[in-house]
Design a protein around this motif. Structure first.
Motif, PDB file in Angstrom:
ATOM      1  N   PRO A  73      -2.683  17.882   7.070  1.00  0.00           N
ATOM      2  CA  PRO A  73      -1.720  18.589   6.194  1.00  0.00           C
ATOM      3  C   PRO A  73      -0.512  17.726   5.823  1.00  0.00           C
ATOM      4  CG  PRO A  73      -2.463  20.026   7.963  1.00  0.00           C
ATOM      5  CD  PRO A  73      -2.977  18.659   8.283  1.00  0.00           C
ATOM      6  N   ASN A  74      -0.012  16.943   6.773  1.00  0.00           N
ATOM      7  CA  ASN A  74       1.121  16.069   6.457  1.00  0.00           C
ATOM      8  C   ASN A  74       0.731  15.021   5.419  1.00  0.00           C
ATOM      9  OD1 ASN A  74       3.037  17.267   8.142  1.00  0.00           O
ATOM     10  ND2 ASN A  74       2.385  16.073   9.905  1.00  0.00           N
ATOM     11  N   PHE A  75      -0.455  14.457   5.557  1.00  0.00           N
ATOM     12  CA  PHE A  75      -0.907  13.459   4.592  1.00  0.00           C
ATOM     13  C   PHE A  75      -1.069  14.069   3.208  1.00  0.00           C
ATOM     14  CE2 PHE A  75      -4.231  11.221   2.279  1.00  0.00           C
ATOM     15  CZ  PHE A  75      -3.784   9.906   2.346  1.00  0.00           C
ATOM     16  N   LEU A  76      -1.664  15.258   3.145  1.00  0.00           N
ATOM     17  CA  LEU A  76      -1.836  15.916   1.847  1.00  0.00           C
ATOM     18  C   LEU A  76      -0.496  16.264   1.213  1.00  0.00           C
ATOM     19  CD1 LEU A  76      -4.848  18.292   2.660  1.00  0.00           C
ATOM     20  CD2 LEU A  76      -4.883  16.114   1.411  1.00  0.00           C
ATOM     21  N   LEU A  77       0.462  16.677   2.032  1.00  0.00           N
ATOM     22  CA  LEU A  77       1.783  16.998   1.505  1.00  0.00           C
ATOM     23  C   LEU A  77       2.451  15.751   0.925  1.00  0.00           C
ATOM     24  CD1 LEU A  77       4.169  18.922   1.091  1.00  0.00           C
ATOM     25  CD2 LEU A  77       4.890  18.404   3.433  1.00  0.00           C
ATOM     26  N   VAL A  78       2.407  14.651   1.685  1.00  0.00           N
ATOM     27  CA  VAL A  78       3.007  13.406   1.194  1.00  0.00           C
ATOM     28  C   VAL A  78       2.300  12.942  -0.078  1.00  0.00           C
ATOM     29  CG1 VAL A  78       3.354  10.956   1.745  1.00  0.00           C
ATOM     30  CG2 VAL A  78       3.828  12.701   3.471  1.00  0.00           C
ATOM     31  N   LYS A  79       0.998  13.112  -0.124  1.00  0.00           N
ATOM     32  CA  LYS A  79       0.242  12.707  -1.312  1.00  0.00           C
ATOM     33  C   LYS A  79       0.627  13.554  -2.514  1.00  0.00           C
ATOM     34  CE  LYS A  79      -4.467  12.168  -3.065  1.00  0.00           C
ATOM     35  NZ  LYS A  79      -5.924  12.328  -2.746  1.00  0.00           N
ATOM     36  N   GLU A  80       0.716  14.876  -2.342  1.00  0.00           N
ATOM     37  CA  GLU A  80       1.051  15.754  -3.454  1.00  0.00           C
ATOM     38  C   GLU A  80       2.474  15.518  -3.959  1.00  0.00           C
ATOM     39  OE1 GLU A  80      -0.860  17.791  -5.175  1.00  0.00           O
ATOM     40  OE2 GLU A  80      -2.547  17.062  -3.989  1.00  0.00           O
ATOM     41  N   LEU A  81       3.340  15.061  -3.083  1.00  0.00           N
ATOM     42  CA  LEU A  81       4.715  14.768  -3.498  1.00  0.00           C
ATOM     43  C   LEU A  81       4.832  13.400  -4.163  1.00  0.00           C
ATOM     44  CD1 LEU A  81       6.735  16.113  -0.419  1.00  0.00           C
ATOM     45  CD2 LEU A  81       6.509  17.165  -2.682  1.00  0.00           C
ATOM     46  N   GLY A  82       3.739  12.655  -4.215  1.00  0.00           N
ATOM     47  CA  GLY A  82       3.752  11.346  -4.854  1.00  0.00           C
ATOM     48  C   GLY A  82       4.467  10.284  -4.051  1.00  0.00           C
ATOM     49  N   LEU A  83       4.456  10.431  -2.736  1.00  0.00           N
ATOM     50  CA  LEU A  83       5.190   9.491  -1.888  1.00  0.00           C
ATOM     51  C   LEU A  83       4.306   8.436  -1.248  1.00  0.00           C
ATOM     52  CD1 LEU A  83       7.551  12.010  -0.040  1.00  0.00           C
ATOM     53  CD2 LEU A  83       8.011  10.669  -2.099  1.00  0.00           C
ATOM     54  N   LEU A  84       3.002   8.493  -1.486  1.00  0.00           N
ATOM     55  CA  LEU A  84       2.117   7.499  -0.879  1.00  0.00           C
ATOM     56  C   LEU A  84       2.493   6.102  -1.354  1.00  0.00           C
ATOM     57  CD1 LEU A  84      -1.459   9.098  -0.891  1.00  0.00           C
ATOM     58  CD2 LEU A  84       0.083   8.747   1.041  1.00  0.00           C
ATOM     59  N   ASN A  85       2.433   5.164  -0.433  1.00  0.00           N
ATOM     60  CA  ASN A  85       2.745   3.761  -0.728  1.00  0.00           C
ATOM     61  C   ASN A  85       4.190   3.582  -1.171  1.00  0.00           C
ATOM     62  OD1 ASN A  85       1.418   1.287  -0.414  1.00  0.00           O
ATOM     63  ND2 ASN A  85       1.238   1.002  -2.611  1.00  0.00           N
ATOM     64  N   SER A  86       5.048   4.504  -0.715  1.00  0.00           N
ATOM     65  CA  SER A  86       6.467   4.439  -1.042  1.00  0.00           C
ATOM     66  C   SER A  86       7.269   4.440   0.252  1.00  0.00           C
ATOM     67  CB  SER A  86       6.874   5.633  -1.909  1.00  0.00           C
ATOM     68  OG  SER A  86       8.272   5.743  -1.997  1.00  0.00           O
ATOM     69  N   TYR A  87       8.435   3.799   0.216  1.00  0.00           N
ATOM     70  CA  TYR A  87       9.298   3.787   1.395  1.00  0.00           C
ATOM     71  C   TYR A  87       9.774   5.190   1.753  1.00  0.00           C
ATOM     72  CZ  TYR A  87       9.531  -1.300   0.873  1.00  0.00           C
ATOM     73  OH  TYR A  87       9.221  -2.634   0.794  1.00  0.00           O
ATOM     74  N   TRP A  88       9.810   6.091   0.770  1.00  0.00           N
ATOM     75  CA  TRP A  88      10.244   7.462   1.058  1.00  0.00           C
ATOM     76  C   TRP A  88       9.283   8.169   1.997  1.00  0.00           C
ATOM     77  CZ3 TRP A  88      15.033   8.549   0.323  1.00  0.00           C
ATOM     78  CH2 TRP A  88      15.731   7.975  -0.726  1.00  0.00           C
TER      79      TRP A  88
END
Length: 294
Positions: free
Chosen positions: A130-145
């Motif tokens: 769930p955490n990975f999917l949330l970060v992915k949906e927020l467009g934060l993958l491969n980002s320092y955020w």
């Protein structure tokens, strides 16, 4: 007749003091030996041995020159320093603001519900997927955020700060409000200056957490140029990937792989270790005052 004192309140005898000193000395040696071994091993040139299993017969800085002459290690150090600095500032700011807001649960509608939600996160976690999917949906993958936002506020640190705020006499804040001070002015001019000890403690907690962050970078960061030092350390020192991929081949050829690995470990450890002396004098006071109410 004087009342008898408890055994632990009596002044220890010479043998007891000597036993305590010896026990502390042994513990200190056991704690320092691994770190000293890593440092000396990083300074040992090829063909040399460590006397008494620790002290090298010769010294060289070639391992550090080799590591710092490459691109990945210096870049990873700068990434970790940036993430630690920015993350610590943001986490301390949002943690103190949330803690200040939750000290007024009687005045702000719904604040108790927010407090219960924060406490609930200490007992239950959503899990990796769930955490990975949330970060992915927020467009934060491969980002320092992705390394900053998921752990921006620690529930434990927030509770420590909140308890500290609640011990500040209410007369101070009430008198400020009578004089026309807003909540922001009360927070900035009264609460924060009186809370330097606990803020220093949670800043140290956050800084160590951000510096040692490894798993989030492994999951969320695919671009190797954005790797922090801990992920680089795991890849090249723990897993033993080829040193030639990150170092100057000419310099690395004159050093053993172990010396290179130990140099990376030292470079990944020393920066955050230097932070402790500045926060040490606040540590005990901040933890005890913020964790105990009444």
């Amino acid at each position: 007749m004087a009342a008898s004192r408890a055994p632990w309140m009596e002044k220890p005898g010479p043998l007891t003091r000597a036993a305590k000193v010896l026990a502390i000395a042994i513990i200190v040696m056991l704690m320092l030996y691994p770190f000293a071994y890593v440092i000396f091993a990083s300074l040992t040139p090829p063909g040399e041995t460590l006397r008494l299993g620790l002290i090298p017969t010769d010294w060289t800085l070639d391992a550090y020159r080799s590591v710092l002459s490459g691109r990945i290690i210096p870049r990873a150090l700068m990434v970790s320093i940036g993430i630690t600095a920015v993350g610590t500032v943001l986490s301390v700011a949002f943690t103190t603001m949330l803690a200040f807001g939750l000290t007024r649960t009687k005045d702000i509608p719904g604040s108790k519900g927010v407090l219960y939600v924060v406490l609930f996160t200490m007992l239950f976690g959503a899990g990796l997927i769930p955490n990975f999917l949330l970060v992915k949906e927020l467009g934060l993958l491969n980002s320092y955020w992705s390394l900053l936002l998921p752990g921006l506020i620690s529930a434990f640190n927030m509770l420590v700060v909140r308890n500290f705020f609640m011990q500040i006499p209410a007369e101070l804040t009430d008198s400020a409000r009578i004089d026309g001070a807003s909540d922001r002015q009360v927070f900035v001019r009264i609460m924060l200056p009186l809370s330097k000890a606990v803020i220093a403690v949670i800043a140290l907690f956050y800084a160590v957490g951000y510096w040692n962050a490894f798993f989030n970078a492994l999951i969320y960061i695919q671009d190797t140029s954005k790797w922090p030092i801990q992920l680089v350390l795991n890849t090249y020192a723990v897993q033993g990937s080829p040193i030639s991929q990150i170092e100057n081949p000419n310099a690395a050829g004159s050093m053993t792989p172990q010396a290179i690995q130990m140099a990376i470990v030292v470079l990944a450890t020393v920066p955050i270790l230097c932070v402790y002396p500045f926060a040490q004098r606040f540590f005990t006071k901040g933890v005890l005052t913020g964790a105990i109410k009444g």
